[in-house]
Design a protein around this motif. Structure first.
Motif, mmCIF file in Angstrom:
data_model
loop_
_atom_site.group_PDB
_atom_site.id
_atom_site.type_symbol
_atom_site.label_atom_id
_atom_site.label_comp_id
_atom_site.label_asym_id
_atom_site.label_seq_id
_atom_site.Cartn_x
_atom_site.Cartn_y
_atom_site.Cartn_z
ATOM 1 N N THR A 1 1.062 -1.118 -0.037
ATOM 2 C CA THR A 1 0.097 0.118 -0.035
ATOM 3 C C THR A 1 0.858 1.221 -0.146
ATOM 4 O O THR A 1 0.980 2.137 0.898
ATOM 5 C CB THR A 1 -1.019 0.225 1.283
ATOM 6 N N ASP B 1 -0.151 4.834 1.172
ATOM 7 C CA ASP B 1 -0.495 4.939 2.507
ATOM 8 C C ASP B 1 0.830 4.996 3.438
ATOM 9 O O ASP B 1 0.885 4.668 4.750
ATOM 10 C CB ASP B 1 -1.381 4.060 3.078
ATOM 11 N N ASP C 1 -0.440 -3.742 4.082
ATOM 12 C CA ASP C 1 0.149 -4.063 2.864
ATOM 13 C C ASP C 1 -1.060 -5.077 2.074
ATOM 14 O O ASP C 1 -0.944 -5.244 0.842
ATOM 15 C CB ASP C 1 1.474 -4.637 2.522
ATOM 16 N N SER D 1 -4.147 -4.631 1.561
ATOM 17 C CA SER D 1 -5.013 -3.840 0.994
ATOM 18 C C SER D 1 -4.591 -3.212 -0.366
ATOM 19 O O SER D 1 -5.379 -2.233 -0.878
ATOM 20 C CB SER D 1 -5.324 -2.806 1.790
ATOM 21 N N GLY D 2 -3.611 -3.536 -0.942
ATOM 22 C CA GLY D 2 -3.208 -3.053 -2.208
ATOM 23 C C GLY D 2 -2.459 -4.105 -3.187
ATOM 24 O O GLY D 2 -1.792 -5.032 -2.803
ATOM 25 N N SER E 1 -7.234 4.890 -3.997
ATOM 26 C CA SER E 1 -6.040 5.191 -3.122
ATOM 27 C C SER E 1 -6.261 6.199 -1.857
ATOM 28 O O SER E 1 -7.086 7.150 -1.861
ATOM 29 C CB SER E 1 -4.839 5.384 -3.858
ATOM 30 N N GLU E 2 -5.439 5.919 -0.730
ATOM 31 C CA GLU E 2 -5.332 6.749 0.351
ATOM 32 C C GLU E 2 -5.231 8.192 -0.069
ATOM 33 O O GLU E 2 -5.708 9.064 0.488
ATOM 34 C CB GLU E 2 -4.357 6.304 1.442
ATOM 35 N N ASP F 1 -4.235 0.935 -4.465
ATOM 36 C CA ASP F 1 -4.694 0.686 -3.081
ATOM 37 C C ASP F 1 -6.146 0.944 -2.676
ATOM 38 O O ASP F 1 -6.700 1.870 -3.299
ATOM 39 C CB ASP F 1 -3.902 1.653 -1.964
ATOM 40 N N PRO G 1 -11.155 -0.990 3.864
ATOM 41 C CA PRO G 1 -10.214 -1.551 3.042
ATOM 42 C C PRO G 1 -10.510 -3.354 2.589
ATOM 43 O O PRO G 1 -10.959 -3.740 3.743
ATOM 44 C CB PRO G 1 -8.795 -1.470 3.758
#
Length: 303
Positions: free
Chosen positions: A147, A150, A161, A163-164, A222-223, A235, A247
Motif C-alpha cells: 500500500t 499510505d 499491505d 489492501s493494495g 487510493s489513500e 490501494d 479496506p
C-alpha cells in the motif's frame, strides 16, 4: 458487454464457398454468396454496442452485416448475404465492435478478430483480438501486495499491505515486469481483483512502467490521490463502490489483467483475460501471473 477478456493456440477461419443466389431484375443479375459465422466465446455487449463483420476488398472495408450475442453466447445471426465478387476478392475478414447507434460508416478502431486470406487458399488463420494472437504467446508478469499510497516516505511496510495490489517487482522504487504486446488503438489493459462481492478494477493502462489511468483521480480508491509508484496498481482505501467495504484484503483472491475495448460499454471485466494469478495468503515479495488460454473465442467463418 464490451467488457469485462486472454491464451495460446490459433483461431482458425475456414473459408469455403457455401452458396450463391441470383436475382434477375430487368436483365441485371445480382449475385450474392453467404458468409457463414460459426463462433463461440463472444460475449453479450449490451444494448449500446454491436458486432459488425467486414471483408477487405481492394484495401477497402465492405460491411457484411451486424449481429448481437445473448447472455448464453448465441449469435443473433450467423449467415450474411454478401456480393459474390466482393466475397471472392476479399483478402481479409475483420470483426469489429461498433456503437449503437453508429453514425460512422467506417469500421471502429475496436477490431476484435482479423483473418488474412492467402492467395488461392480457402483457409485463413485469425489474429485474435486487438493484436495478433501470437503476440500473447509469451505473456507473463507478476504482482505484489503493498500500500504505497499510505506509506511514510522511505518506508515499505505500514502494516496494511494486504489492501493494495501493484503489477511489477517490489523495491524502492518498484519496477515494471509485465510482458504483454502493445495494444492497437481501441483497446486498453485493465487490472482486477476478484472478491466475493464482485470484481474491483485497479485501473486501465497501455504502458507498464508508469501510473495507470486511475492515478490521481479524485474518485480513486487510493489513500492519497496523487501518490503511487510508476507502475499500474491500486490501494483500496476510499470511495468504496456500492456493495464493497474498504479496506479490502487481497490475500487469497484472484488477480486478473484483461484486454478492454476503449471506449468501454461496461464496468465489468471484458471476456479477454490473458493473465491471471492467485494472491498468496501471506505477503511474499512477488506473486506470479500465468497465461490464461480459456478466455478467447474460437470457431470458423466460411464463404
Amino acid at each position: 458487454m464490451l467488457k469485462k477478456v486472454l491464451i495460446a493456440g490459433a483461431f482458425v477461419l475456414s473459408l469455403a464457398v457455401v452458396s450463391c443466389s441470383s436475382d434477375d431484375d430487368a436483365g441485371n443479375v445480382n449475385n450474392t454468396s453467404n458468409l457463414i459465422l460459426n463462433l463461440s466465446g463472444l460475449e453479450d455487449l449490451g444494448s449500446n454496442y454491436i458486432y459488425e463483420g467486414w471483408v477487405i476488398v481492394n484495401g477497402a472495408p465492405v460491411s457484411t452485416g451486424t449481429f448481437s450475442v445473448n447472455a448464453s453466447g448465441e449469435l443473433s445471426a450467423t449467415s450474411f448475404a454478401v456480393d459474390q465478387s466482393n466475397l471472392e476478392s476479399a483478402t481479409s475478414f475483420v470483426l469489429t465492435i461498433e456503437p449503437v447507434p453508429d453514425t460512422d460508416p467506417a469500421p471502429a478502431a475496436t477490431k476484435y478478430l482479423k483473418a488474412d486470406f492467402a492467395t488461392g487458399s480457402s483457409t485463413a488463420t485469425v489474429d485474435f483480438g486487438p493484436v495478433a494472437m501470437d503476440g500473447f504467446a509469451n505473456a507473463a508478469g507478476g504482482f505484489f501486495l503493498r500500500t504505497p499510497t499510505d506509506e511514510a516516505p522511505g518506508t515499505m511496510n505500514n502494516g496494511n499491505d494486504e489492501s493494495g495490489v501493484w503489477f511489477g517487482i517490489p523495491g524502492m522504487p518498484p519496477a515494471a515486469n509485465l510482458t504483454l504486446p502493445i495494444l492497437n488503438p481501441g483497446w486498453k489493459y485493465e487490472g482486477w481483483v476478484v472478491t466475493p462481492e464482485g470484481p474491483l478494477s485497479t485501473g486501465t493502462f497501455t504502458a507498464f512502467d508508469t501510473m495507470d489511468d486511475n492515478a490521481g483521480a479524485a474518485d480513486g480508491f487510493s489513500e492519497t490521490a496523487s501518490v503511487g509508484p510508476q507502475i499500474p496498481g491500486e490501494d483500496f482505501f476510499r470511495n468504496a463502490p456500492d456493495g464493497f467495504t474498504f479496506p479490502i484484503d487481497v490475500r487469497g483472491k484472484t488477480v486478473v489483467i484483461t484486454v478492454e475495448p476503449s471506449p468501454d460499454n461496461s464496468p465489468a471485466p471484458f471476456t479477454l483475460k490473458p493473465l491471471a494469478g492467485m494472491a498468496a495468503n501471506s505477503l511474499p515479495d512477488s506473486n506470479t501471473l500465468e497465461l490464461n488460454t480459456d478466455s478467447f473465442p474460437s470457431g470458423s467463418v466460411s464463404r
